[in-house]
Design a protein around this motif. Structure first.
Motif, PDB file in Angstrom:
ATOM      1  N   THR A  68      -0.782   2.861  -1.561  1.00  0.00           N
ATOM      2  CA  THR A  68       0.244   3.209  -2.521  1.00  0.00           C
ATOM      3  C   THR A  68       0.266   4.764  -2.642  1.00  0.00           C
ATOM      4  O   THR A  68       1.187   5.346  -3.598  1.00  0.00           O
ATOM      5  CB  THR A  68       0.175   2.704  -3.946  1.00  0.00           C
ATOM      6  N   ARG A 106      -1.640  -3.087   3.564  1.00  0.00           N
ATOM      7  CA  ARG A 106      -0.338  -3.271   2.747  1.00  0.00           C
ATOM      8  C   ARG A 106      -0.030  -1.855   2.189  1.00  0.00           C
ATOM      9  O   ARG A 106      -0.706  -1.424   1.291  1.00  0.00           O
ATOM     10  CB  ARG A 106      -0.313  -4.357   1.845  1.00  0.00           C
ATOM     11  N   THR A 108       2.686  -0.231  -0.010  1.00  0.00           N
ATOM     12  CA  THR A 108       3.743  -0.806  -0.851  1.00  0.00           C
ATOM     13  C   THR A 108       4.529   0.340  -1.492  1.00  0.00           C
ATOM     14  O   THR A 108       4.353   1.492  -1.518  1.00  0.00           O
ATOM     15  CB  THR A 108       3.193  -1.510  -2.181  1.00  0.00           C
ATOM     16  N   GLU A 134       7.749  -2.898   1.308  1.00  0.00           N
ATOM     17  CA  GLU A 134       6.441  -2.807   1.519  1.00  0.00           C
ATOM     18  C   GLU A 134       6.311  -3.345   2.914  1.00  0.00           C
ATOM     19  O   GLU A 134       7.044  -4.151   3.530  1.00  0.00           O
ATOM     20  CB  GLU A 134       5.588  -3.470   0.450  1.00  0.00           C
TER      21      GLU A 134
END
Length: 173
Positions: A68, A106, A108, A134
């Motif tokens: 993030t 991942r 995001t 994402e």
């Protein structure tokens, strides 16, 4: 603003106004509304941070590492701009990300807070038109990710920024 917040705000304003008149009432009302807005913003920020922390603390269904911010992105993936193609009123940029790790990654929150932007050669930001919310790069694999930008009067941006990580756009000859 939800019903509870409105009710709290109403009670604060009524309480302040009933004890004051004129200029003092205006100052009291302004102070109460200011505090209510500050409280609501703090709560919203806290909810967002809680969601991020919760996602990172728990294992996702596919075991993906959650990214993030720029530091996490730099640590987890290698990235570069693969292609920048001018189109009518915009530029489609294809970024490539490589995951050398044993778990999926991942990335995001790309669609919020200008987390993905393009910059022209003079450092001016282009308008982000489309970007995925994402994406997930599988373990030991590469993934192409598209975004589009509008750079006023410019054909192709010079750089694409994801969080605080900048990727140079190769000049076309």
């Amino acid at each position: 603003m939800n019903t509870a917040s409105r009710g709290l705000l109403s009670l604060l304003v009524i309480g302040c106004l009933s004890a004051c008149s004129g200029e003092n009432a205006e100052k009291s009302a302004a102070g109460a509304v200011s505090k209510a807005v500050e409280l609501a913003k703090g709560a919203a920020t806290g909810v967002g941070k809680g969601v991020d922390d919760g996602r990172k603390a728990s294992t996702s269904a596919d075991g993906a590492q959650i990214v993030t911010n720029g530091a996490e992105l730099r640590a987890a993936l290698n990235g570069k701009v693969l292609e920048a193609t001018p189109a009518e009123g915009s530029v489609r940029v294809t970024l490539g990300f490589e995951n050398a790790g044993a778990a999926p990654v991942r990335v995001t929150e790309l669609d919020s807070l200008n987390n993905v932007t393009a910059l022209d050669k003079d450092g001016y930001a282009c308008t982000t038109q489309t970007v995925e919310r994402e994406f997930t790069v599988p373990a030991k694999a590469k993934l192409k990710v598209d975004a589009s930008f509008s750079c006023s009067g410019k054909n192709v941006p010079a750089t694409v920024r994801v969080f605080d990580v900048e990727y140079a756009v190769a000049t076309q000859s």
